[in-house]
Design a protein around this motif. Structure first.
Motif, PDB file in Angstrom:
ATOM      1  N   PRO A  74       0.796  -1.229   0.000  1.00  0.00           N
ATOM      2  CA  PRO A  74       0.000   0.000   0.000  1.00  0.00           C
ATOM      3  C   PRO A  74       0.831   1.283   0.000  1.00  0.00           C
ATOM      4  O   PRO A  74       0.422   2.289  -0.593  1.00  0.00           O
ATOM      5  CB  PRO A  74      -0.843  -0.112   1.272  1.00  0.00           C
ATOM      6  N   LEU A  75       2.002   1.273   0.657  1.00  0.00           N
ATOM      7  CA  LEU A  75       2.805   2.499   0.704  1.00  0.00           C
ATOM      8  C   LEU A  75       3.313   2.865  -0.688  1.00  0.00           C
ATOM      9  O   LEU A  75       3.195   4.020  -1.126  1.00  0.00           O
ATOM     10  CB  LEU A  75       3.976   2.312   1.676  1.00  0.00           C
ATOM     11  N   TRP A  76       3.876   1.910  -1.401  1.00  0.00           N
ATOM     12  CA  TRP A  76       4.343   2.150  -2.763  1.00  0.00           C
ATOM     13  C   TRP A  76       3.202   2.612  -3.661  1.00  0.00           C
ATOM     14  O   TRP A  76       3.391   3.455  -4.548  1.00  0.00           O
ATOM     15  CB  TRP A  76       4.962   0.868  -3.333  1.00  0.00           C
ATOM     16  N   SER A  77       2.010   2.102  -3.413  1.00  0.00           N
ATOM     17  CA  SER A  77       0.850   2.387  -4.252  1.00  0.00           C
ATOM     18  C   SER A  77       0.216   3.737  -3.966  1.00  0.00           C
ATOM     19  O   SER A  77      -0.780   4.089  -4.605  1.00  0.00           O
ATOM     20  CB  SER A  77      -0.207   1.284  -4.070  1.00  0.00           C
ATOM     21  N   ARG A  78       0.783   4.513  -3.020  1.00  0.00           N
ATOM     22  CA  ARG A  78       0.253   5.831  -2.645  1.00  0.00           C
ATOM     23  C   ARG A  78      -1.163   5.749  -2.075  1.00  0.00           C
ATOM     24  O   ARG A  78      -1.974   6.660  -2.217  1.00  0.00           O
ATOM     25  CB  ARG A  78       0.288   6.803  -3.831  1.00  0.00           C
ATOM     26  N   MET A 129      -5.587  -1.925  10.549  1.00  0.00           N
ATOM     27  CA  MET A 129      -6.632  -2.925  10.315  1.00  0.00           C
ATOM     28  C   MET A 129      -6.861  -3.773  11.562  1.00  0.00           C
ATOM     29  O   MET A 129      -8.006  -4.001  11.980  1.00  0.00           O
ATOM     30  CB  MET A 129      -6.238  -3.821   9.138  1.00  0.00           C
ATOM     31  N   LEU A 130      -5.766  -4.233  12.176  1.00  0.00           N
ATOM     32  CA  LEU A 130      -5.889  -5.075  13.360  1.00  0.00           C
ATOM     33  C   LEU A 130      -6.573  -4.333  14.505  1.00  0.00           C
ATOM     34  O   LEU A 130      -7.375  -4.908  15.245  1.00  0.00           O
ATOM     35  CB  LEU A 130      -4.511  -5.560  13.800  1.00  0.00           C
ATOM     36  N   VAL A 155      -8.330   1.530   2.325  1.00  0.00           N
ATOM     37  CA  VAL A 155      -8.323   0.091   2.607  1.00  0.00           C
ATOM     38  C   VAL A 155      -8.962  -0.288   3.938  1.00  0.00           C
ATOM     39  O   VAL A 155      -9.356  -1.443   4.118  1.00  0.00           O
ATOM     40  CB  VAL A 155      -6.888  -0.482   2.550  1.00  0.00           C
ATOM     41  N   LEU A 156      -9.045   0.651   4.886  1.00  0.00           N
ATOM     42  CA  LEU A 156      -9.632   0.292   6.177  1.00  0.00           C
ATOM     43  C   LEU A 156     -11.103  -0.037   6.000  1.00  0.00           C
ATOM     44  O   LEU A 156     -11.876   0.753   5.458  1.00  0.00           O
ATOM     45  CB  LEU A 156      -9.462   1.435   7.174  1.00  0.00           C
ATOM     46  N   GLY A 157     -11.467  -1.231   6.434  1.00  0.00           N
ATOM     47  CA  GLY A 157     -12.818  -1.736   6.225  1.00  0.00           C
ATOM     48  C   GLY A 157     -12.916  -2.709   5.068  1.00  0.00           C
ATOM     49  O   GLY A 157     -13.980  -3.288   4.830  1.00  0.00           O
ATOM     50  N   LEU A 158     -11.814  -2.925   4.356  1.00  0.00           N
ATOM     51  CA  LEU A 158     -11.815  -3.883   3.251  1.00  0.00           C
ATOM     52  C   LEU A 158     -12.069  -5.286   3.787  1.00  0.00           C
ATOM     53  O   LEU A 158     -11.399  -5.736   4.714  1.00  0.00           O
ATOM     54  CB  LEU A 158     -10.468  -3.817   2.528  1.00  0.00           C
TER      55      LEU A 158
END
Length: 328
Positions: A152-156, A194-195, A162-165
């Motif tokens: 996710p970091l590389w993907s900006r 997420m955790l 993503v939280l809630g995915l």
């Protein structure tokens, strides 16, 4: 909150080392699928996912051996461009669809075939990142795949993308390729966010190997799975259950919670950190005395932790990550 006694990685269970993120000439890698598989086999790996960009492949019949298997899959994409003309990528979702267990495959309404192309989802200007990610993950799951989220970091990607995915079993916490390429391969922040929200998602270390020549992107991040046998169904079932650890160097021999104490047995390490959900101050680190290393660490739990996981760091700064155990 109480934790039940549990040994998360029993020392006597079979262990299989694998890389879940690798590319070949089918997409943007330098070596053929057979060459990539042979290289990982020669370096002691027992399984490999050839996760080509937007192209599902199944080379298992061709490349499986008695002591090495291919996990069929792909790295699917959703892309946010600045506009329909300039098409600079602002954000991307890269998600793995790994062919699931036998039961998942049998229950799937449809399946991918070898060399199927999955066109990336495209958005322009703005997007609801979480909605797009869920759409992509649901599409992969509907084809009988177990789903993970990559770098996710590389993907900006922002946390709110993503939280809630739902429906993913893991998220990359370490990507060796992007770490060496540009220093953005460490993703534990997304994992812990997420955790903290109760998501039962595992942490994955992977190479994202392309066998490039400009820098090293092989054999620097992997998972070690506890499974009864080396088959696709058994490996994927264990992955989805979190019965593995991830590493960029150290070995986790066993770990768990016993009588309110989180503990780990590992290869010689300089420090071990307890990462805990709950109130501020729950994380703690044990550091070996100067010039020494340790192979065991333990932390008495305070009763306020919502989850616990452990990170082991060796003398070279390389880490291993256990998955999380949640309070009862």
């Amino acid at each position: 909150m109480p934790f039940s006694n549990r040994i998360a990685l029993p020392a006597d269970t079979p262990r299989y080392k694998g890389n879940l993120h690798a590319h070949s000439t089918v997409s943007d890698g330098r070596l053929t699928p057979a060459e990539v598989a042979a290289d990982f086999h020669a370096h002691g790996y027992q399984f490999l996912c050839l996760s080509e960009h937007d192209r599902y492949t199944d080379f298992s019949a061709e490349l499986d051996r008695e002591d090495f298997i291919i996990l069929p899959g792909l790295e699917a994409s959703a892309v946010l461009y600045d506009d329909i003309h300039a098409r600079n990528r602002l954000k991307v979702h890269h998600m793995h669809g790994i062919l699931g267990t036998d039961e998942m495959v049998a229950a799937a309404p449809r399946r991918f075939s070898h060399m199927d192309y999955v066109h990336p989802l495209e958005r322009f200007g703005t997007w609801d990142g979480l909605v797009v990610a869920q759409q992509l993950g649901d599409y992969l799951a509907a084809h009988g795949c177990a789903v993970t989220y990559n770098h996710p970091l590389w993907s900006r990607i922002e946390p709110y993308d993503v939280l809630g995915l739902k429906g993913i079993f893991g998220i990359e916490v370490y990507n060796y390729d992007t770490e060496n390429e540009g220093g953005d391969g460490a993703d534990t922040v997304y994992w812990d966010l997420m955790l903290r929200r109760g998501a039962r998602v595992g942490g994955i270390a992977a190479d994202d190997s392309h066998h490039v020549l400009a820098f090293d992107d092989m054999f620097g991040g992997w998972v070690v799975v506890c499974a009864p046998e080396l088959t696709r169904s058994a490996i994927v079932r264990a992955l989805m259950a979190g019965e593995y650890y991830s590493s960029a160097g150290p070995e986790v021999r066993s770990w768990g919670v016993t009588d309110g104490c989180a503990w780990v047995d590992c290869s010689p390490c300089e420090r071990v950190t307890l990462v805990a959900g709950g109130p501020i101050g729950g994380n703690r680190t044990v550091i070996a005395p100067a010039g020494e290393l340790m192979e065991h660490a333990a932390f008495e739990l305070r009763g306020t932790e919502t989850y616990v996981r452990l990170e082991c760091t060796d003398a070279r700064g390389r880490r291993a990550w256990t998955n999380a155990l949640f309070a009862d």
